[in-house]
Design a protein around this motif. Structure first.
Motif, PDB file in Angstrom:
ATOM      1  N   GLU A 263       0.838   4.624  -2.652  1.00  0.00           N
ATOM      2  CA  GLU A 263       0.969   6.030  -2.258  1.00  0.00           C
ATOM      3  C   GLU A 263       2.160   6.698  -2.947  1.00  0.00           C
ATOM      4  OE1 GLU A 263       0.115   4.936   2.272  1.00  0.00           O
ATOM      5  OE2 GLU A 263       1.057   6.910   2.040  1.00  0.00           O
TER       6      GLU A 263
ATOM      7  N   SER B 190      -4.977   4.550   0.220  1.00  0.00           N
ATOM      8  CA  SER B 190      -3.696   5.063  -0.287  1.00  0.00           C
ATOM      9  C   SER B 190      -3.900   6.421  -0.962  1.00  0.00           C
ATOM     10  CB  SER B 190      -3.083   4.068  -1.280  1.00  0.00           C
ATOM     11  OG  SER B 190      -2.842   2.827  -0.634  1.00  0.00           O
TER      12      SER B 190
ATOM     13  N   GLN C 256       0.818  -1.218   0.000  1.00  0.00           N
ATOM     14  CA  GLN C 256       0.000   0.000   0.000  1.00  0.00           C
ATOM     15  C   GLN C 256       0.848   1.263   0.000  1.00  0.00           C
ATOM     16  OE1 GLN C 256      -0.253   2.111   2.772  1.00  0.00           O
ATOM     17  NE2 GLN C 256       0.283   0.823   4.495  1.00  0.00           N
ATOM     18  N   HIS C 257       1.984   1.243   0.664  1.00  0.00           N
ATOM     19  CA  HIS C 257       2.755   2.491   0.644  1.00  0.00           C
ATOM     20  C   HIS C 257       3.459   2.691  -0.689  1.00  0.00           C
ATOM     21  CE1 HIS C 257       5.390  -0.524   2.528  1.00  0.00           C
ATOM     22  NE2 HIS C 257       6.404   0.143   2.053  1.00  0.00           N
TER      23      HIS C 257
END
Lengths: 242, 242, 242, 242, 242, 242
Positions: free
Chosen positions: F90, F120, F86-87
């Motif tokens: 982002e 995100s 998920q990061h």
């Protein structure tokens, strides 16, 4: 002496007013880790928070809630211990600083109850010096050596304080109901050549989890030391914040 | 019902025994953020911790100290609010999990009092599923919609709970001394088209910091909802830990 | 006494043989930072490297090249200083450890010449304890207090060693051509209350960059101390590697 | 020609003066990795440092100590090799740049001795272009193809230079005492289809660790090439710094 | 020749079957960046995807959707360009590899259309070699120099291909409707001494955004080169996957 | 209605002109993940891209290429699924925003086709609010509940949309050739108590990969909903960009 202005007990309006009155915030930083057979796992929390609250009472600074976890790698295999990675301790401290500066806090004071957090506080403070226009100070029993020398009878284990006469006395002064004096012990484990030079750590040496002589602890010593620390810390804060 | 086995009050020996008896640990996760003119900044701490303590009493699980900071970006400009970066919330949760598994904890339960921490709990839990051989469960008012529908009179603001009838009632049940009922308000701000679609957030809309109708809150509603949540959560823990 | 087995002077074949003979590697870690008007910026490099080389001669361990940069935040505004972020110091140490373990090194010894690197060595060593099946030990003037007490005349500045009698004597023993004795000074700056409690650091206090009394330094003291350190360190390595 | 102004040999005062005189700093970047049976592991250090020192002599730029480790992934299984992760090489370069800019350095020159560091230098330089108001230039044998074509007899292995006529000649010019000419070999391993397209790397192909024909190396060729490189590099620095 | 098995067009069942039939997956990696006045911003996407699709048809490998962004730092100031940080390109590649290995893919093939992605592919592939038991291969016009020499008339600009005869011919073969031949230009900008040695980059030199002579491009050249590349790549994949 | 201004089809000149005309850019964000036996893995790509293109046609905003991968952790064990951390989602979004702002884009619109990307997008948007002077808005079927209630017959599975009447209808409207209606199924799996409270996820519950009743889908419903969404989204963009 006023009541501590604890953020968690205050509304946003009271917080705004408190910051306007005296724009200094105190963050207690503890740890959850073993402290021998006679002291609870929360010693470093109780001491940091207890001291921070009294400082808030004396100075009028606002009191943030206590970070109850620290860098406790050495005790990580003893039941009850929780250890954050050291750079996560730094990260949390930095996030707190970046938060309070937004609404007018002009100085952040870290009050630490756990030796192994000191480096994280130092690193965070230095990085914050470049990031924020707000000074941060970090306190861990200022003038400790002199004050211990005056009030404690037993030797430290190579300057280490952990579940010893010092910490036990402070706990007897601040949280006596959580001290089981009858289980207080004395342990000065041999220090192997590789201690402080390898991954061999405090957690490997003391059987009891005590470093020093907890049997010498008294509430009276604790109170006297506590007052001395508070005097020191109060003076530091007032000098730093001008 | 037994007393909660709080790590911070226990010695290492008591912690070891408690984990041996029932190897489940509960971590309350709160936040320090504005909750209107009538509630203190620590609402999410008090609720998470209060519920977690009762769960520990019911189940015999050990109780970790409360993480008092969460992801409170939306309120970051209101005095008293502290916001951790969301990936730091994840990091702390993961460190706690990696800590407790070392001495025999077989399940970690996160009890959250702050909506915006839910995602961090979810992400942390999923990553931990690959890293540890210990299940993690995370709880935030299970079955909330049904329970609220049964006990609360006022509508939510688009499903949001914040400083409203719901949270105020729970506070009246758990920490009535910190609720200033006379300042309770009702606010249903207009929801701009860009809410939930931009950086416009809760922090920009409600003047009072309330979302819903806090004037409808009562301690009785709070107690009833609390018991229902506790029943749900107890059952979840017991089913999950077999 | 054999010649130090320096990797950078050896072929791959010689390296392989050296590791087979005695599978211990030494990494000297220095710093590039101001050391007063009489000492060069490379003091911590020369001391770490000089000691490490002699240790390699005594023990037969292989010698890695010296990391010439460390965490020198406090002196970062004085010309010539280079400071790595502390977690980058950790990262480099860890990469070195992960490298040497691949071809049979059984123990890595860090020999440090700069106080402020100690924490990075400690953190790296602890993390490596979980990652590698190879012990790491880190050395910074073992038994320093006792040895200094025996050979040095002047007091330290609160236990700090920097460009003082101690370091200057060691430099006179190891690199006399780089010491300008005529510029050696003595400085014991006042220690402000906020030192060690804020971003106020060594870099802000001493005008000369000296902490202590460099005028008392002699080559003879340096040689005697050096031999004592080498005896200590040799013994530590031999005990640690069995 | 002046003596190189080496930071590690200079005091803070001399460093300040040197930067004031000509505010350009040179950072040599090497590697510790196998270079066949006839060359030492430190080849890339000796070449980077040797060239950088001569450049400092010619230009008056200050000379930083040499980073002795680079990204040497391909040789990581050959005894003596140390490999940093590539983003750590970047991080160290960036920290050096952020350090020297603080006291007036107006241009940083990276002098590299190891092909595989080139990308890290490029990435670091680009990021620094956004972070600092100080140009950074990075040099690795400028005009190499033309100069090699003029002075070397043997073909490269697909443009690669490693322990070959080129590097061996330069070592014979700069560090002849570390070259064991009798062990120089010639190897042109077959290049498998997956080379440069998979994790199959230099480390998997050459038995001797040589790519090319080291037997053709002479000190004379080395000296001639060296002078040509120095001419090129001096000109680049002087043009870049105006 | 079969139709390409494109994941995005297939159901989970078809994907499972396709992987079972030939467990090789192809990931095209492009870029969104300026390509002169005659070519669209998506050139690197169209070429990577077009080639990957034909490879999938020839080999039976499954085709992943195209990553449409790459490391395009040099063109970041020209309208339409999107640049990912290079370590994010690596991160995405690694996530894709970690994904496909879970359901039986035995080899991942990266087909790249953008020169500046090559390093990220290399680094990712090497790290994956330690993390996964699945080979990864990365392809960027294999045997390019030989094939260009055979089919292209114009010189490259120092080996660079960008919006030139080469890329334009391939576009004429694959996406002629997106080529505006009338705007094709020829530009061989002077290469300043600091190019490839500083943050001066491609983006600073060519006025037209072309490097080479796009006016020499023809569809026929493109088709011939394309077939040669496909032959090469097919052979590489079949040899690598055995 | 104009043709969508797709960056990948445009030259740098056309891109510059398009941005000058209407400086809003749209980034479609999809996912590659299972969608039952009747829908292709690319559903979230086709929907995000299809909607984004129509929005671009209506508003004149420029259209970026689609990010074809998202956070698809829950389906990661089903063949064909690709999941980014998920990061990393982002990070890519943030890199795109930092790219387009450089050449005059004044607002970035994220059009998402995959529920699990929403967080995100939210986190990225909030961080970008501090980093850039350019608003970002993120859209995922605005007003979905109301619109679904109006046009869909079947219930959702606890508010979830995945391969159901809703998504299948939209696919029938946008990409009918990729829908295998004969395989459409209906599945409302039981929701275990630990769902949404542990690592038990969507991926563990539905046998068919459908959540809801895909058999009720029609192209007509899809078209009607699509138009309603487009009306909503167009209005949001025009209001946000003034």
């Amino acid at each position: 002496m006023q009541k501590a202005k604890e953020f968690i007990h205050m509304t946003r309006d009271e917080a705004a007013q408190a910051v306007a009155e005296f724009p200094v915030a105190i963050l207690p930083i503890g740890a959850t880790e073993q402290h021998g057979h006679h002291l609870p796992l929360g010693v470093d929390i109780f001491l940091a928070e207890g001291i921070a609250r009294k400082l808030a009472e004396r100075t009028g600074a606002v009191l943030l809630p206590t970070l109850p976890f620290g860098y406790s790698w050495v005790w990580r295999d003893i039941p009850g211990t929780v250890s954050l990675q050291q750079h996560h301790v730094e990260a949390v401290i930095k996030d707190v600083a970046h938060s309070v500066v937004r609404y007018g806090v002009k100085m952040l004071v870290l009050v630490n109850g756990h030796d192994a957090n000191n480096t994280s506080m130092k690193y965070a403070t230095r990085e914050l010096a470049d990031e924020l226009d707000m000074p941060v100070i970090y306190l861990f029993y200022p003038n400790m050596e002199e004050i211990m020398a005056e009030f404690c009878e037993s030797e430290t284990w190579h300057g280490m304080i952990h579940a010893c006469e010092f910490e036990t006395s402070l706990m007897l002064a601040l949280k006596p109901e959580l001290v089981n004096v009858s289980k207080a012990t004395r342990e000065y484990p041999e220090r192997p050549k590789l201690y402080g030079k390898s991954s061999i750590s405090l957690g490997d040496l003391s059987k009891s989890g005590v470093y020093g002589d907890a049997t010498k602890a008294t509430a009276e010593k604790g109170e006297k030391m506590l007052n001395r620390f508070l005097d020191e810390m109060e003076q530091i804060i007032l000098e730093a914040y001008k």
